[in-house]
Design a protein around this motif. Structure first.
Motif, PDB file in Angstrom:
ATOM      1  N   ALA A  35       0.817  -1.216   0.000  1.00 50.05           N
ATOM      2  CA  ALA A  35       0.000   0.000   0.000  1.00 50.05           C
ATOM      3  C   ALA A  35       0.852   1.268   0.000  1.00 50.05           C
ATOM      4  CB  ALA A  35      -0.895  -0.010   1.240  1.00 50.05           C
ATOM      5  N   HIS A  87       2.832   2.247   2.460  1.00 46.29           N
ATOM      6  CA  HIS A  87       2.725   2.855   3.786  1.00 46.29           C
ATOM      7  C   HIS A  87       4.059   3.247   4.393  1.00 46.29           C
ATOM      8  CE1 HIS A  87      -1.513   1.023   4.451  1.00 46.29           C
ATOM      9  NE2 HIS A  87      -1.590   2.295   4.139  1.00 46.29           N
ATOM     10  N   SER A 135      -3.541  -3.868  -0.314  1.00 44.98           N
ATOM     11  CA  SER A 135      -3.050  -2.565  -0.733  1.00 44.98           C
ATOM     12  C   SER A 135      -3.968  -1.498  -0.133  1.00 44.98           C
ATOM     13  CB  SER A 135      -2.921  -2.496  -2.255  1.00 44.98           C
ATOM     14  OG  SER A 135      -4.007  -3.119  -2.870  1.00 44.98           O
ATOM     15  N   ASP A 136      -4.002  -0.311  -0.720  1.00 46.19           N
ATOM     16  CA  ASP A 136      -4.778   0.772  -0.124  1.00 46.19           C
ATOM     17  C   ASP A 136      -6.224   0.607  -0.578  1.00 46.19           C
ATOM     18  OD1 ASP A 136      -5.347   2.990   1.236  1.00 46.19           O
ATOM     19  OD2 ASP A 136      -4.110   4.360   0.065  1.00 46.19           O
ATOM     20  N   THR A 138      -9.654  -3.455   5.283  1.00 45.70           N
ATOM     21  CA  THR A 138      -8.806  -3.625   6.467  1.00 45.70           C
ATOM     22  C   THR A 138      -9.564  -4.445   7.513  1.00 45.70           C
ATOM     23  OG1 THR A 138      -7.748  -1.498   6.065  1.00 45.70           O
ATOM     24  CG2 THR A 138      -7.468  -2.435   8.257  1.00 45.70           C
ATOM     25  N   GLN A 182      -2.277  -0.627   7.763  1.00 45.46           N
ATOM     26  CA  GLN A 182      -3.688  -1.036   7.639  1.00 45.46           C
ATOM     27  C   GLN A 182      -4.276  -0.662   8.992  1.00 45.46           C
ATOM     28  OE1 GLN A 182      -4.971  -1.832   4.842  1.00 45.46           O
ATOM     29  NE2 GLN A 182      -3.116  -2.210   3.673  1.00 45.46           N
TER      30      GLN A 182
END
Ligand SMILES: Cc1cc2nc3c(=O)[nH]c(=O)nc-3n(C[C@H](O)[C@H](O)[C@H](O)COP(=O)(O)OP(=O)(O)OC[C@H]3O[C@@H](n4cnc5c(N)ncnc54)[C@H](O)[C@@H]3O)c2cc1C
Length: 459
Positions: free
Chosen positions: A81, A83, A417-418, A424, A453
């Motif tokens: 993602a 992050h 991923s996002d 989540t 997440q």
């Protein structure tokens, strides 16, 4: 030399006492330092701190907290993602903290979280010992462990977290905590699957397993609906010693594959047998009879051989979706074959990972990875080549995932991923989520650690 550079230029306020390296956009090393594994993630942090010790970590956490700056924690940089980097905030880069101590008598390892899976695997391998990480040696031990860790030994020894004995962590209030079954047991439960939500983990202690003999490598089979369903059934029926990852994809131009096969759909089977060669041959035999192999590179070897050399300059741009399924039967195998045949993405893949074995014998509420009973993890992915191509590949991935997992959102947090809050939450059953949220409220009530997440502290 870098400390000399630091002394002669003005450091952002608060960073003066840092023992590691502090980089800002003017620094020649800044661009290389801000790069992460995935291409297409192009963020510009205000400051990157390559921490040298726990005191540096505490200092960075305190600055981020006091100045309200977004804090990204970076280990191996493989966050799907993105992050582990930030626009305008601070990156706390752990890579310079990568000391590994193996105790062969206790059969345990303490490792700083800047180490990679390959580094720890090689260090333990020198003593005939092993702990399972994933399928890529360059993944950071911090990120993979905090998500759970599903790899080549998952059926024999469980997830990576199932070998975790203890951790050390800098919490949001700056305390450096020892975390294990007897100290902050709530945190020890939460960091085993709850990701980076609870603090910066500086060291991890793993139980190591004896692995005097190992057989592994790549088995390439032609991909058809029958062979894919056959591989899935064999993988789920295999003894615990045998873990497999089947990548169904157009054959890459690998030197050991005949040119006529390049670009044709194949099963690139990663085979990992933890045990003696004769038992390995017996366990692998059903896979070798699914179809005549196009290549069979499976042989006795050191476990670290499962991590081939990687190109450090490779930054793929890819869209992916992760899901749990119960099986890949003939109908699901047809779906896989159809989607992969219909796409023209340069690289497109359906990846099947049989779980079960030791991973499924751990009670669902023993750690924050609670999908213990799900027998198979599937990832589908496509590479894209630019901003025009991206939505085309994203739509294909979405449709493909929907066709394989129509009534269920359940996901493995390490591969998300996002994708928004609902996904989540899908990584955790409701009771697990509620327990994680209450531990989050206790240790990080202001959600300092939110680039992950995210488990929000709100009730
Ligand atoms: C090519 C590839 C192969 C993969 N294969 C597997 C696999 O086989 N099995 C599997 O289970 N997963 C796999 N993954 C997923 C991987 O485990 C996660 O993306 C993991 O988060 C990466 O960890 P990292 O340290 O490399 O990444 P980073 O991007 O550095 O970290 C990811 C996130 O983890 C958290 N984090 C990392 N280190 C710390 C720390 N020390 N303290 C607190 N928080 C921290 C932070 O929230 C950070 O944003 C793979 C990913 C890729 C890209």
């Amino acid at each position: 030399m870098h400390s000399l550079t630091q002394r002669t230029r003005q450091l952002p306020s608060g960073f003066a006492g840092i023992k590691g390296r502090v980089l800002t956009p003017e620094d020649p090393a800044y661009d290389a330092a801000r790069a992460v594994y995935y291409g297409g993630i192009d963020k510009r942090p205000a400051t990157i701190v390559q921490v040298a010790n726990v005191a540096d970590v505490q200092r960075v956490v305190s600055i981020a907290c006091n100045e309200g700056l977004e804090l990204a924690v970076r280990g191996g940089g493989h966050s799907v993602a993105g992050h582990s980097t930030t626009n305008g905030g601070i990156v706390l880069d752990l890579r310079a903290m990568s000391r590994i101590e193996i105790d062969p008598n206790e059969r345990a390892a303490w490792a700083e979280t800047g180490a990679t899976a390959l580094q720890l695997t090689e260090a333990a391998g020198k003593h005939g010992l092993v702990v399972g990480f994933g399928d890529s040696g360059s993944v950071g031990i911090g990120g993979i462990t905090l998500g759970g860790g599903i790899g080549f030994l998952v059926r024999k020894y469980g997830l990576t977290i199932d070998s975790l004995l203890a951790a050390e962590l800098v919490a949001a209030d700056g305390r450096h905590l020892r975390v294990d079954a007897n100290h902050h047991a709530d945190l020890f439960w939460a960091i085993r699957g709850g990701g980076g939500n609870f603090g910066v983990v500086t060291r991890l202690k793993f139980r190591l397993h004896e692995l005097p003999q190992f057989t592994g490598g790549i088995l390439v089979l032609p991909a058809t609906p029958d062979t894919v369903a056959g591989f899935s059934a064999a993988a789920l029926a295999a003894p615990d010693e045998l873990s497999t990852i089947a990548n169904i994809m157009p054959a890459p131009p690998m030197p050991f594959l005949p040119q006529s096969v390049h670009g044709r759909l194949v099963i690139l089977g990663m085979i990992a047998y933890a045990g003696d060669p004769d038992s390995a041959s017996r366990a692998i035999a059903p896979f070798r009879t699914i179809a005549t192999p196009l290549a069979d590179m499976v042989k006795p070897m050191p476990y670290a051989g499962m991590y081939p050399p990687e190109d450090p300059n490779a930054h793929p741009t890819a869209i992916a979706r992760t899901m749990f399924v119960d099986t890949i039967d003939r109908a699901a195998a047809e779906t896989i074959f159809r989607f992969l045949s219909d796409s023209d993405a340069s690289i497109r893949v359906a990846q099947l990972r049989a779980l079960g074995g030791a991973a499924a014998r751990v009670p669902a509420d023993a750690t924050a990875y609670a999908h213990r009973s799900r027998p198979m993890l599937v990832n589908v992915a496509a590479f894209y080549t630019g901003s025009d191509d991206r939505p085309v590949r994203a739509a294909w991935v979405t449709e493909f995932a929907k066709a394989l997992q129509p009534n269920d959102l359940s996901a493995y947090v390490g591969f998300l991923s996002d994708e928004g809050v609902a996904r989540t939450r899908a990584a955790y059953p409701a009771a697990t989520w509620d327990r994680l949220a209450s531990i989050k409220r206790k240790y990080d009530p202001t959600n300092l650690f939110r680039l992950n997440q995210n488990i929000t502290p709100e009730p």
